[in-house]
Design a protein around this motif. Structure first.
Motif, PDB file in Angstrom:
ATOM      1  N   TYR A  89       0.833  -1.199   0.000  1.00 39.60           N
ATOM      2  CA  TYR A  89       0.000   0.000   0.000  1.00 39.60           C
ATOM      3  C   TYR A  89       0.871   1.254   0.000  1.00 39.60           C
ATOM      4  N   THR A  90       0.367   2.287  -0.633  1.00 42.01           N
ATOM      5  CA  THR A  90       1.051   3.579  -0.660  1.00 42.01           C
ATOM      6  C   THR A  90       0.496   4.451   0.464  1.00 42.01           C
ATOM      7  N   VAL A  91       1.367   4.924   1.320  1.00 41.50           N
ATOM      8  CA  VAL A  91       0.963   5.690   2.503  1.00 41.50           C
ATOM      9  C   VAL A  91       1.617   7.063   2.443  1.00 41.50           C
ATOM     10  N   LYS A  92       0.837   8.076   2.765  1.00 39.65           N
ATOM     11  CA  LYS A  92       1.349   9.449   2.834  1.00 39.65           C
ATOM     12  C   LYS A  92       1.508   9.849   4.293  1.00 39.65           C
ATOM     13  N   PHE A  93       2.756  10.076   4.679  1.00 38.57           N
ATOM     14  CA  PHE A  93       3.052  10.582   6.010  1.00 38.57           C
ATOM     15  C   PHE A  93       3.192  12.097   5.933  1.00 38.57           C
ATOM     16  N   THR A  94       2.695  12.778   6.944  1.00 38.00           N
ATOM     17  CA  THR A  94       2.844  14.235   7.025  1.00 38.00           C
ATOM     18  C   THR A  94       3.376  14.598   8.410  1.00 38.00           C
ATOM     19  N   PHE A  95       4.498  15.262   8.402  1.00 40.59           N
ATOM     20  CA  PHE A  95       5.105  15.739   9.649  1.00 40.59           C
ATOM     21  C   PHE A  95       4.698  17.203   9.814  1.00 40.59           C
ATOM     22  N   HIS A  96       3.690  17.411  10.650  1.00 39.79           N
ATOM     23  CA  HIS A  96       3.063  18.734  10.738  1.00 39.79           C
ATOM     24  C   HIS A  96       3.902  19.705  11.561  1.00 39.79           C
TER      25      HIS A  96
ATOM     26  N   ARG B 285      14.351  13.384   5.689  1.00 38.99           N
ATOM     27  CA  ARG B 285      14.765  14.509   6.517  1.00 38.99           C
ATOM     28  C   ARG B 285      13.958  15.743   6.149  1.00 38.99           C
ATOM     29  N   THR B 286      13.436  16.432   7.154  1.00 42.77           N
ATOM     30  CA  THR B 286      12.719  17.678   6.901  1.00 42.77           C
ATOM     31  C   THR B 286      13.721  18.826   6.791  1.00 42.77           C
ATOM     32  N   ARG B 287      13.226  19.969   6.385  1.00 43.94           N
ATOM     33  CA  ARG B 287      14.064  21.169   6.398  1.00 43.94           C
ATOM     34  C   ARG B 287      14.241  21.633   7.840  1.00 43.94           C
ATOM     35  N   THR B 288      15.195  22.505   8.046  1.00 44.33           N
ATOM     36  CA  THR B 288      15.456  23.063   9.376  1.00 44.33           C
ATOM     37  C   THR B 288      14.700  24.377   9.535  1.00 44.33           C
ATOM     38  N   VAL B 289      13.984  24.520  10.635  1.00 48.17           N
ATOM     39  CA  VAL B 289      13.285  25.764  10.958  1.00 48.17           C
ATOM     40  C   VAL B 289      14.129  26.503  11.993  1.00 48.17           C
ATOM     41  N   ARG B 290      14.463  27.748  11.702  1.00 47.32           N
ATOM     42  CA  ARG B 290      15.430  28.487  12.514  1.00 47.32           C
ATOM     43  C   ARG B 290      14.790  29.187  13.719  1.00 47.32           C
TER      44      ARG B 290
ATOM     45  N   GLN C 246       5.444  18.895   6.054  1.00 50.57           N
ATOM     46  CA  GLN C 246       6.108  18.230   4.935  1.00 50.57           C
ATOM     47  C   GLN C 246       5.582  16.809   4.778  1.00 50.57           C
ATOM     48  N   GLU C 247       5.354  16.425   3.522  1.00 54.90           N
ATOM     49  CA  GLU C 247       4.798  15.117   3.206  1.00 54.90           C
ATOM     50  C   GLU C 247       5.895  14.166   2.745  1.00 54.90           C
TER      51      GLU C 247
ATOM     52  N   VAL D  14       4.287  25.211  32.901  1.00 58.13           N
ATOM     53  CA  VAL D  14       5.208  24.798  31.842  1.00 58.13           C
ATOM     54  C   VAL D  14       5.427  23.290  31.927  1.00 58.13           C
ATOM     55  N   SER D  15       5.153  22.587  30.825  1.00 56.54           N
ATOM     56  CA  SER D  15       5.353  21.142  30.770  1.00 56.54           C
ATOM     57  C   SER D  15       6.767  20.835  30.301  1.00 56.54           C
ATOM     58  N   MET D  16       7.304  19.731  30.790  1.00 55.68           N
ATOM     59  CA  MET D  16       8.645  19.317  30.387  1.00 55.68           C
ATOM     60  C   MET D  16       8.626  18.449  29.133  1.00 55.68           C
ATOM     61  N   THR D  17       7.463  17.962  28.729  1.00 53.54           N
ATOM     62  CA  THR D  17       7.367  16.979  27.654  1.00 53.54           C
ATOM     63  C   THR D  17       7.040  17.649  26.318  1.00 53.54           C
ATOM     64  N   PRO D  18       7.918  17.531  25.315  1.00 51.28           N
ATOM     65  CA  PRO D  18       7.589  18.032  23.971  1.00 51.28           C
ATOM     66  C   PRO D  18       6.553  17.129  23.305  1.00 51.28           C
ATOM     67  N   ARG D  19       5.936  17.623  22.242  1.00 48.92           N
ATOM     68  CA  ARG D  19       4.905  16.884  21.520  1.00 48.92           C
ATOM     69  C   ARG D  19       5.141  17.010  20.022  1.00 48.92           C
ATOM     70  N   LEU D  20       4.810  15.942  19.302  1.00 53.84           N
ATOM     71  CA  LEU D  20       4.981  15.886  17.849  1.00 53.84           C
ATOM     72  C   LEU D  20       3.662  15.510  17.207  1.00 53.84           C
ATOM     73  N   TYR D  21       3.314  16.211  16.111  1.00 54.64           N
ATOM     74  CA  TYR D  21       2.066  15.977  15.386  1.00 54.64           C
ATOM     75  C   TYR D  21       2.388  15.309  14.049  1.00 54.64           C
ATOM     76  N   VAL D  22       1.895  14.079  13.890  1.00 50.60           N
ATOM     77  CA  VAL D  22       2.144  13.300  12.677  1.00 50.60           C
ATOM     78  C   VAL D  22       0.831  12.711  12.200  1.00 50.60           C
ATOM     79  N   SER D  23       0.652  12.663  10.865  1.00 46.62           N
ATOM     80  CA  SER D  23      -0.516  11.997  10.288  1.00 46.62           C
ATOM     81  C   SER D  23      -0.057  10.999   9.239  1.00 46.62           C
ATOM     82  N   ALA D  24      -0.888   9.967   9.001  1.00 48.42           N
ATOM     83  CA  ALA D  24      -0.596   8.940   8.002  1.00 48.42           C
ATOM     84  C   ALA D  24      -1.908   8.497   7.374  1.00 48.42           C
ATOM     85  N   VAL D  25      -1.948   8.476   6.036  1.00 49.50           N
ATOM     86  CA  VAL D  25      -3.166   8.150   5.298  1.00 49.50           C
ATOM     87  C   VAL D  25      -2.814   7.199   4.163  1.00 49.50           C
ATOM     88  N   VAL D  26      -3.615   6.145   3.979  1.00 45.98           N
ATOM     89  CA  VAL D  26      -3.419   5.213   2.869  1.00 45.98           C
ATOM     90  C   VAL D  26      -4.004   5.814   1.595  1.00 45.98           C
ATOM     91  N   LEU D  27      -3.195   5.852   0.525  1.00 48.82           N
ATOM     92  CA  LEU D  27      -3.645   6.398  -0.759  1.00 48.82           C
ATOM     93  C   LEU D  27      -4.146   5.323  -1.709  1.00 48.82           C
TER      94      LEU D  27
END
Length: 637
Positions: free
Chosen positions: A107-114, A154-159, A168-169, A247-260
């Motif tokens: 299956y073809t899956v699209k990942f998005t790193f939000h 690898r994503t681009r670097t945000v300064r 980025q997909e 202030v929380s000590m834990t970072p969070r990451l938002y990721v999505s994945a969808v089957v195309l």
């Protein structure tokens, strides 16, 4: 104490049992299908491709029939020695005909790193970070060889931010129904020092099908594991959070994945479909050492024939058009091709000396030292810093062809490039060639980052036709530049035209490291023609007299229109460390011309390959040693 945000994926401690088959049968959208696990959690297993037990090959534990094998005799040892002699004349490596293992359609899956939020500040001076993300995708599909690399993005670097927004997909084909493991590593870019790790997120999906809902945009929230992060960054964050209860000590990451949908063949190997992207890495110091100049304004790279190009033209006090401003800059390029890479493009390094095998496999003291040195030099050339340029383009389009031509500077200056294409279709190349004295840049080992298996490698250059015509003809019925000097409408006297139909890509398999077989050149040509429409592609074998003739003509054009300086890379290419001592040293090296000198690293390499030379060096007189500098009469490198 901070509370878990709404929608955060459930974490599963290491060692917890996998969902039973009855639970999996309830559907791929079961809440236990997607889990956040530890980094060392195994990849979901496919019952069609079970893992071998105890690491033994198939049939190793079966009882052998017949009498036991006899011990080796003199005749057997003679045969072994004979095979070793054959190996020396034809060393192992090069083209590998191993087919892709059979597998059902995936299956073809699209990942998005939000985005990420609440990251620690790794840079004390700015109170922020320069975050980027690398994702490694693994599944139960068997590989042709265990050394084949996993898929990495690898994503681009945000300064200067603690809440980067990437959006980025990454589209990957042939993910099996047994699921996948996606390991996301968060870093703070810190060139020229080591990047600081900010934490990991490992996502496990046990089943994939067309009915799988996935985790839709704007993405599922995953808590970042801090244990693998930089202690300095999290100590600083703890000090900052001590003054505020919210202030929380834990970072969070938002990721999505969808089957195309289901993937197209060839099945059995995951590959990147898109989006296609590129990185341009700059090193002004190496540019000065090699005498490489580029246009300071990128708009001058091509004749866009529009108002912007006209506005960007500089004029002197007399109203005449001034020359385009140029600067010293060495450019290393990475461009992602749209997969799949043809299965026949599969080559292993050639072990023409025992030290080569030690280098690639990082075995023994010498092998580990050489392997580490190659990785270090690769990251020095393909360095990510604030000047690195990132961009995307439509795959298999005229835009893709133009972007490739821009990175190769069209047909300016008689440039010759060394390239490597990885198994996932990432093409790396730099301007180099046999006319350059920087031996390191001519090594495909450095460009491949000491990869054991690659798709293809060699050299290429761009030539321009007088009239636009897509042709694969080696001898078109019109003048070309090079070798002709007076082909109007482009370099060296005018800006290059911006239509791909004006150009031909002349590419070969000239690589002693991997020695690609000339029988696969038609497959290479089809891959490049599909990715760069409108660009004529001519694939030649390196032993073809026409190929040697064309590259010799390219060297003459380089001497006439460009600049050749034989130097040896022996310093960091970081422009931040470029001092007056570096400038004076480079001027001495430039006056030395083609004589040049050997760097300390090259001397160490020579000693590692030939330890007997240690006695020769220790027996040298001080006067002889002092004459090896850039102003002396040292031997040419």
């Amino acid at each position: 104490m901070s509370t878990r945000p709404e929608g955060v994926a459930n974490s599963v401690p290491h060692g917890q049992d996998q969902p039973s088959q009855d639970e999996a049968a309830n559907g791929v959208n079961n809440e236990k299908n997607v889990q956040q696990v530890s980094d060392d959690h195994p990849t979901p297993e496919d019952h069609d491709h079970p893992r071998p037990t105890d690491g033994a090959p198939d049939g190793a534990n079966e009882k052998q029939d017949g009498p036991p094998k006899r011990r080796s005799t003199f005749k057997d040892r003679f045969k072994e020695q004979k095979e070793k002699l054959k190996t020396k004349t034809k060393p192992p490596g090069g083209f590998d005909p191993t087919p892709i293992p059979d597998a059902p359609p995936g299956y073809t899956v699209k990942f998005t790193f939000h985005r990420a939020e609440n990251l620690p500040a790794a840079d004390i001076s700015t109170g922020a970070s320069d975050p980027f993300l690398t994702a490694t995708l693994t599944a139960s599909l068997p590989k042709r060889h265990k050394e084949d690399p996993d898929l990495v993005y690898r994503t681009r670097t945000v300064r200067r931010t603690l809440e980067p927004q990437w959006d980025q997909e990454w589209i990957v084909a042939n993910i099996p129904s047994s699921g996948f493991k996606l390991k996301c590593r968060l870093y703070d870019e810190d060139w020229p020092d080591h990047n600081d790790r900010l934490g990991n997120v490992t996502i496990l999906v046990n089943r994939v099908s067309e009915d799988w809902e996935g985790f839709q945009p704007p993405g599922t929230v995953f808590e970042v594991k801090k244990r693998s992060g930089s202690k300095r960054a999290y100590i600083l964050k703890a000090c900052m959070s001590a003054f505020s209860k919210d202030v929380s000590m834990t970072p969070r990451l938002y990721v999505s994945a969808v089957v195309l949908g289901k993937s197209d063949p060839p099945h059995g190997q995951m590959y990147t479909v898109g989006p296609t992207y590129y990185f341009r890495h700059y090193s002004p110091m190496i540019g000065r050492m090699t005498g490489i100049k580029v246009n300071k304004d990128e708009a001058n790279d091509s004749n866009n024939r529009d108002e912007n190009a006209a506005e960007s033209t500089d004029h002197d006090n007399n109203g005449k058009a001034a020359d385009r401003t140029q600067q010293y800059d060495f450019q290393a390029n990475e461009i992602q091709l749209a997969g799949p890479v043809p299965p026949r493009l599969y080559h292993r390094y050639v072990e023409f000396r025992p030290v080569i095998g030690l280098l690639f496999r990082s075995r023994g003291l010498r092998g580990k030292i050489l392997n580490k040195a190659l990785h270090h030099q690769h990251h020095r050339i393909y360095n990510f810093d604030k000047d690195t340029h990132f961009g995307t383009f439509k795959p298999c389009s005229e835009e893709a062809s133009l972007q490739f031509l821009k990175m190769a500077h069209f047909d300016e200056g008689g440039r010759l490039f060394t390239y490597v294409i990885t198994l996932d279709g990432l093409m790396r190349f730099t301007e180099t060639g046999k006319e350059f004295g920087i031996d390191l840049l001519s090594k495909h080992t450095m460009h491949s980052d000491a990869a054991i298996y690659i798709a293809c490698s060699g050299e290429f250059f761009i030539r321009r036709l007088k009239e636009p015509k897509v042709t694969e003809d080696l001898d078109p019925d019109q003048p070309t530049h090079p070798p002709k000097e007076n082909v109007h409408g482009g370099p060296p006297n005018e800006p290059p035209p911006s239509k791909p139909e004006y150009y031909q890509l002349i590419i070969d398999n000239d690589s002693g490291t991997y020695r690609p077989d000339k029988s696969v050149l038609p497959d290479l040509q089809k891959l490049l023609e599909r990715n760069f429409p409108g660009l004529g592609v001519v694939a030649l074998a390196c032993d073809d007299p026409e190929d040697q003739k064309l590259k010799a003509a390219q060297v003459k054009v380089k001497k006439r229109e460009g600049r050749t300086v034989n130097m040896v890379l022996n310093r960091s290419p970081s422009h931040s460390s470029f001092s007056s001592d570096d400038i004076s040293d480079l001027e001495d090296m430039e006056r030395a011309g083609e004589i040049g000198r050997k760097s300390k690293k090259e001397k160490v390499w020579d000693l590692l390959e030939e330890p007997r030379r240690i006695k020769e060096l220790t027996g040298r007189h001080p006067a002889e040693a002092s004459s090896s500098g850039p102003s002396g009469s040292g031997a040419a490198t």
